[in-house]
Design a protein around this motif. Structure first.
Motif, PDB file in Angstrom:
ATOM      1  N   UNK A  89      14.904 -12.158  12.648  1.00 22.95           N
ATOM      2  CA  UNK A  89      14.340 -11.545  11.453  1.00 22.95           C
ATOM      3  C   UNK A  89      15.388 -10.646  10.813  1.00 22.95           C
ATOM      4  N   UNK A  90      15.428 -10.600   9.468  1.00 20.26           N
ATOM      5  CA  UNK A  90      16.433  -9.760   8.810  1.00 20.26           C
ATOM      6  C   UNK A  90      16.178  -8.281   9.098  1.00 20.26           C
ATOM      7  N   UNK A  91      17.260  -7.541   9.318  1.00 20.23           N
ATOM      8  CA  UNK A  91      17.125  -6.093   9.470  1.00 20.23           C
ATOM      9  C   UNK A  91      17.344  -5.464   8.105  1.00 20.23           C
ATOM     10  N   UNK A  92      16.852  -4.256   7.953  1.00 19.24           N
ATOM     11  CA  UNK A  92      16.909  -3.632   6.645  1.00 19.24           C
ATOM     12  C   UNK A  92      17.077  -2.129   6.784  1.00 19.24           C
ATOM     13  N   UNK A  93      17.887  -1.547   5.899  1.00 23.14           N
ATOM     14  CA  UNK A  93      18.063  -0.093   5.873  1.00 23.14           C
ATOM     15  C   UNK A  93      16.979   0.579   5.046  1.00 23.14           C
ATOM     16  N   UNK A  94      16.193  -0.215   4.332  1.00 24.55           N
ATOM     17  CA  UNK A  94      15.267   0.374   3.364  1.00 24.55           C
ATOM     18  C   UNK A  94      14.301   1.397   3.969  1.00 24.55           C
ATOM     19  N   UNK A  95      13.631   1.082   5.123  1.00 26.72           N
ATOM     20  CA  UNK A  95      12.695   2.075   5.672  1.00 26.72           C
ATOM     21  C   UNK A  95      13.377   3.401   5.991  1.00 26.72           C
ATOM     22  N   UNK A  96      14.606   3.343   6.540  1.00 24.63           N
ATOM     23  CA  UNK A  96      15.340   4.575   6.846  1.00 24.63           C
ATOM     24  C   UNK A  96      15.632   5.353   5.575  1.00 24.63           C
ATOM     25  N   UNK A 134       0.832  -1.206   0.000  1.00 29.06           N
ATOM     26  CA  UNK A 134       0.000   0.000   0.000  1.00 29.06           C
ATOM     27  C   UNK A 134       0.861   1.247   0.000  1.00 29.06           C
ATOM     28  N   UNK A 135       2.012   1.192   0.694  1.00 27.30           N
ATOM     29  CA  UNK A 135       2.951   2.316   0.630  1.00 27.30           C
ATOM     30  C   UNK A 135       3.392   2.528  -0.817  1.00 27.30           C
ATOM     31  N   UNK A 136       3.702   1.417  -1.500  1.00 21.50           N
ATOM     32  CA  UNK A 136       4.102   1.512  -2.905  1.00 21.50           C
ATOM     33  C   UNK A 136       2.977   2.115  -3.744  1.00 21.50           C
ATOM     34  N   UNK A 137       1.738   1.645  -3.517  1.00 20.87           N
ATOM     35  CA  UNK A 137       0.593   2.168  -4.277  1.00 20.87           C
ATOM     36  C   UNK A 137       0.418   3.662  -4.006  1.00 20.87           C
ATOM     37  N   UNK A 138       0.623   4.082  -2.744  1.00 26.58           N
ATOM     38  CA  UNK A 138       0.472   5.498  -2.406  1.00 26.58           C
ATOM     39  C   UNK A 138       1.514   6.340  -3.138  1.00 26.58           C
ATOM     40  N   UNK A 139       2.753   5.843  -3.219  1.00 25.38           N
ATOM     41  CA  UNK A 139       3.801   6.588  -3.924  1.00 25.38           C
ATOM     42  C   UNK A 139       3.475   6.696  -5.414  1.00 25.38           C
ATOM     43  N   UNK A 140       3.013   5.571  -5.998  1.00 23.75           N
ATOM     44  CA  UNK A 140       2.635   5.599  -7.422  1.00 23.75           C
ATOM     45  C   UNK A 140       1.467   6.560  -7.631  1.00 23.75           C
ATOM     46  N   UNK A 141       0.476   6.514  -6.736  1.00 16.18           N
ATOM     47  CA  UNK A 141      -0.672   7.417  -6.848  1.00 16.18           C
ATOM     48  C   UNK A 141      -0.216   8.867  -6.739  1.00 16.18           C
ATOM     49  N   UNK A 145      10.253   0.471  -6.382  1.00 20.57           N
ATOM     50  CA  UNK A 145      11.288  -0.077  -5.501  1.00 20.57           C
ATOM     51  C   UNK A 145      10.657  -0.628  -4.232  1.00 20.57           C
ATOM     52  N   UNK A 146       9.671   0.103  -3.702  1.00 16.19           N
ATOM     53  CA  UNK A 146       8.961  -0.338  -2.497  1.00 16.19           C
ATOM     54  C   UNK A 146       8.297  -1.700  -2.728  1.00 16.19           C
ATOM     55  N   UNK A 147       7.652  -1.858  -3.890  1.00 18.21           N
ATOM     56  CA  UNK A 147       6.930  -3.099  -4.178  1.00 18.21           C
ATOM     57  C   UNK A 147       7.899  -4.274  -4.292  1.00 18.21           C
ATOM     58  N   UNK A 148       9.009  -4.065  -5.021  1.00 20.95           N
ATOM     59  CA  UNK A 148       9.987  -5.143  -5.191  1.00 20.95           C
ATOM     60  C   UNK A 148      10.581  -5.525  -3.842  1.00 20.95           C
ATOM     61  N   UNK A 149      10.963  -4.506  -3.070  1.00 21.26           N
ATOM     62  CA  UNK A 149      11.561  -4.754  -1.766  1.00 21.26           C
ATOM     63  C   UNK A 149      10.563  -5.452  -0.834  1.00 21.26           C
ATOM     64  N   UNK A 150       9.259  -5.127  -0.983  1.00 22.00           N
ATOM     65  CA  UNK A 150       8.242  -5.722  -0.112  1.00 22.00           C
ATOM     66  C   UNK A 150       8.262  -7.244  -0.218  1.00 22.00           C
TER      67      UNK A 150
END
Lengths: 133, 104
Positions: free
Chosen positions: A102-109, A42-49, A80-85
């Motif tokens: 659980x894997x940590x990720x820099x993506x949200x930052x 949904x974050x990805x959809x919001x960015x596309x919208x 990028x958000x969708x692929x990463x999701x």
């Protein structure tokens, strides 16, 4: 990390490999992982919208192509958000099956910083009158 | 029927609703993109683009409804890979179609 990425690609080619590893976790954890995945979608959809809305409702700017550029950046961020999701969903699922952390990720930052920088940048453009015809 | 006690965390229900929210978000996005296609001109290219948007939305409708039905049990199975890839594919396709709505 790199190894994980390769495994994800391999797993997507043969989905049964993901199921074979480790033991099936409590279904509630899998469902929580699924909801996180959907929230990122949904974050990805919001960015596309947002990109579509910019292209449709922002009048042409004084700087040629700036409007399309902003829209394009938002569409790329959304993709990028969708692929990463899906990659993160698979990595979490595998970690749960194998009983690992659980894997940590820099993506949200990184995404938060990009959005903040973009917002400040747009504010500067508004204040310097780039948006007024 | 001997049913296990209901999950007090209501996880399947919450996950079903998450799919509904996602479908709803994609619906809004699709309508917004469709509006941009037809607001200036309606030729064959515009009709094609609208049809592609509708098909993409339909794909997500099918994926989400299959998953919503699969979640209507007490111990749902993990989200299948194909469903996850399908949902991501829909979002990526919508992004590509969004670019096309800007150039036609």
């Amino acid at each position: 990390m790199e190894d994980d990425k390769v495994n994800v690609v391999a797993a997507s080619l043969s989905p049964s490999r993901l199921r074979q590893t480790g033991t099936t976790p409590d279904y509630r954890f899998s469902l929580a992982n699924e909801r996180t995945f959907l929230a990122w979608l949904r974050t990805a959809l919001a960015l596309v919208a947002g990109g579509i809305a910019i292209a449709q409702f922002l009048p042409p700017l004084r700087t040629e192509g700036l409007r399309e550029g902003i829209a394009g950046v938002l569409l790329l961020l959304g993709s990028a958000c969708a692929v990463r999701a899906v990659l993160h969903w698979a990595a979490c699922e595998r970690a749960m099956r194998q009983g690992k952390d659980l894997p940590v990720s820099r993506f949200p930052t990184v995404l938060a910083i990009l959005v903040a920088v973009g917002a400040v940048g747009l504010l500067v453009l508004v204040l310097t009158g780039t948006f007024s015809a | 029927m001997n049913r296990p006690p209901r999950d007090p965390g209501a996880q399947p229900e919450r996950t079903r609703l998450a799919w509904r929210r996602t479908l709803l978000a994609a619906t809004v996005l699709g309508l917004l993109a469709a509006r941009g296609v037809i607001v200036e001109d309606t030729g064959p290219r515009q009709v094609t683009l609208i049809a592609l948007l509708a098909l993409t939305w339909l794909a997500l409708l099918i994926v989400s409804h299959r998953r919503i039905r699969a979640l209507a049990t007490d111990r749902p199975v993990t989200l299948p890979w194909l469903a996850a890839l399908g949902a991501v594919g829909v979002v990526l396709t919508l992004a590509v179609l969004a670019v096309l709505t800007m150039v036609v």
